[in-house]
Design an enzyme around this catalytic site. Structure first.
Site, PDB file in Angstrom:
ATOM      1  N   GLU A 241     -12.156 -32.340 -20.116  1.00  0.00           N
ATOM      2  CA  GLU A 241     -11.417 -32.843 -19.806  1.00  0.00           C
ATOM      3  C   GLU A 241     -10.159 -32.460 -19.221  1.00  0.00           C
ATOM      4  OE1 GLU A 241     -10.948 -32.786 -24.314  1.00  0.00           O
ATOM      5  OE2 GLU A 241     -12.619 -33.985 -24.759  1.00  0.00           O
ATOM      6  N   ARG A 293     -18.041 -28.513 -22.228  1.00  0.00           N
ATOM      7  CA  ARG A 293     -17.066 -28.878 -23.231  1.00  0.00           C
ATOM      8  C   ARG A 293     -16.786 -27.501 -24.019  1.00  0.00           C
ATOM      9  NH1 ARG A 293     -16.742 -33.406 -26.880  1.00  0.00           N
ATOM     10  NH2 ARG A 293     -16.322 -32.494 -29.286  1.00  0.00           N
ATOM     11  N   HIS A 363      -6.484 -34.677 -24.750  1.00  0.00           N
ATOM     12  CA  HIS A 363      -7.981 -34.373 -24.979  1.00  0.00           C
ATOM     13  C   HIS A 363      -7.954 -36.356 -24.243  1.00  0.00           C
ATOM     14  CE1 HIS A 363      -9.844 -32.303 -28.225  1.00  0.00           C
ATOM     15  NE2 HIS A 363      -9.071 -32.219 -28.680  1.00  0.00           N
TER      16      HIS A 363
END
Ligand code: ARG
Ligand code: ZN
Length: 474
Positions: A241, A293, A363
């Site tokens: 992100e 991630r 996020h």
């Protein structure tokens, strides 16, 4: 859908040429490696096939690449959106996890309305038949994720080049800007730069080390740390992100460039800013796997790597929304708070919970401002107050940047999931204003948000911060 008109080769040549001839371009060396990041490694991969020893020697020499860390490519990988996922439980296994474990699907986003999942080229056929067999409809959002990654990268390179040509001096000595995404070194250099410019009110902490031994850095800004109410801001819990660390550094910059003129609700606060909570993951996402991630912790007894730090906090840890499978992207870890990154933040916050009034964590993607709880289907007692402030931010964003954000309770807007940093801070540190902000976009580019949108998204993050700071009574 976005199409990239540039071949890999021409991108490489463009970059090589412009860089070679522009000696005025003062940019940190680290960033150059990253800019070419995947591409340079890709070239080397080819070299490595020809002459292994040479490639390995080169890598050892500049420390950029471990021969095993060959970049993952996503050629012809597709992004699918599937609605009504809750109707499709398969033998008690949610569809998302099912597609993840059976077809190597990568879950991009899961909320109460839909699931975004990417499927690699090799698994497309099988995954398609599976969905057809089970009468599940899908929308194809993108048919070549690699093109999307390359397009975003190229755009960033061009934006930086344009600036170099226009002779505008870099405003920051760290070389950071908000025209492109930057590597960890640049972000950390920027934090040092701020500390050097404001030595009286800044303190730079290394609050611990990551799994791979990187510093976990937090910058404190305060004119009166003993008395002022505290606001914590973090980003980069999830590696891919990228807009999150970019937004947090933008917020830091905006607070500081006009610090003296800031209103009391900014100046009379103690700010804790941690742009990258998961540095190992961030570095790995820039060098090897754009879709990474988790953190990069080795998991004993498993070939898979990494824990989802936002499933690792000690709140509803064993509950829904996380996985016990180390190969899953939402692996919760061996125990609550097992990860170094989690421990560092937990210990740091516990020692500072006095006067801690807000916890903001950035996020992407989805454009939402959500507040607890996530670990259970319930609202916090003062949900109405949190909703009001969240909604204020939503309105201001709409009028300033025209982006449509939603505000609400996490379990309703996203889904029930335990182990989150937001819920933990609320419960363990008794913080009132706890928000998770899902930045841009709503799915068109997802994690590959074009660099031209960093500034706009950064402003949206700043609006949230200002609305929350204002809500806290002095
Ligand atoms: N996209 C974020 C995640 O999945 C949302 C976090 C919301 N909070 C939570 N505790 N689940 O981690
Ligand atoms: Zn996230």
């Amino acid at each position: 859908m976005l199409r990239c008109q540039y071949s890999l080769f021409s991108v490489f040549v463009l970059f090589a040429l412009t860089n070679a001839f522009d000696i005025t371009r003062m940019e940190p060396i680290a960033d150059k490696n990253i800019h070419t990041g995947n591409r340079m490694l890709y070239e080397r991969e080819i070299n490595a096939n020809i002459s292994h020893a040479t490639a390995a020697e080169e890598d050892a020499a500049d420390g950029v690449l471990d021969v095993n860390e060959i970049p993952v490519r996503f050629d012809d990988a597709q992004l699918w959106r599937i609605y009504n996922i809750s109707e499709h439980m398969q033998n008690n296994m949610p569809l998302a996890e099912m597609l993840e474990s059976k077809f190597g699907g990568v879950i991009w986003k899961e909320n109460s309305k839909f699931l975004d999942i990417s499927i690699n080229k090799e698994n497309l056929k099988a995954a398609r038949s599976y969905l057809t067999e089970h009468n599940i409809d899908k929308e194809v959002i993108n048919t070549n994720i690699q093109e999307m990654i390359d397009a975003a990268e190229l755009e960033g390179i061009k934006a930086s080049q344009a600036e170099a040509g226009s002779r505008t001096k870099k405003q920051t000595s760290s070389g950071i800007d908000w025209k492109d995404y930057h590597d960890l070194e640049t972000i950390y250099a920027f934090m040092r730069e701020i500390r050097q410019k404001f030595p009286k009110i800044c303190r730079l902490y290394s609050i611990g080390k990551s799994a791979e031994g990187r510093d976990l850095k937090v910058l404190r800004i305060s004119e009166n740390p003993r008395e002022y109410k505290k606001i914590w801001i973090d980003g980069g819990i999830h590696a891919r992100e990228w807009i999150s660390p970019a937004t947090v550094t933008f917020i830091l910059y905006q607070l500081m460039i006009k610090w003296e003129e800031q209103p009391d609700y900014i100046k009379q606060r103690t700010w804790y800013i941690m742009p990258v909570m998961n540095p190992d993951g961030y570095v790995y996402s820039r060098k090897v796997n754009r879709m990474w991630r988790k953190n990069r912790a080795r998991i004993p007894g498993s070939k898979c790597i990494g824990v989802d730090l936002n499933r690792n906090f000690n709140i509803g840890w064993k509950g829904r929304g996380s996985s016990t499978d180390p190969c899953s992207d939402i692996y919760r870890g061996a125990s609550a708070g097992s990860e170094l990154e989690t421990k560092a933040v937990v210990n740091f916050l516990l020692r500072r919970k006095h006067n801690l009034e807000a916890y903001l964590t950035f996020h992407s993607y989805g454009q939402a401002i959500v507040h607890p709880w996530a670990y259970k289907a319930a609202k916090v007692k003062d949900s109405a107050a949190l909703q009001r402030v969240g909604q204020t931010a939503v309105q201001r964003i709409l009028s300033e940047t025209k982006s449509v954000y939603k505000s609400g309770v996490t379990y309703q807007l996203l889904s029930v999931a335990g182990g989150g940093s937001d819920d933990w801070t609320r419960a363990a540190c008794d913080v009132k204003y706890v928000y998770t902000v899902e930045l841009r976009d709503t799915g068109k580019y997802g994690f590959q948000l074009p660099p031209s949108q960093i500034l706009g998204t950064g402003k949206e993050g700043l609006i949230v911060v200002e609305a929350v700071a204002q809500a806290i009574t002095l």
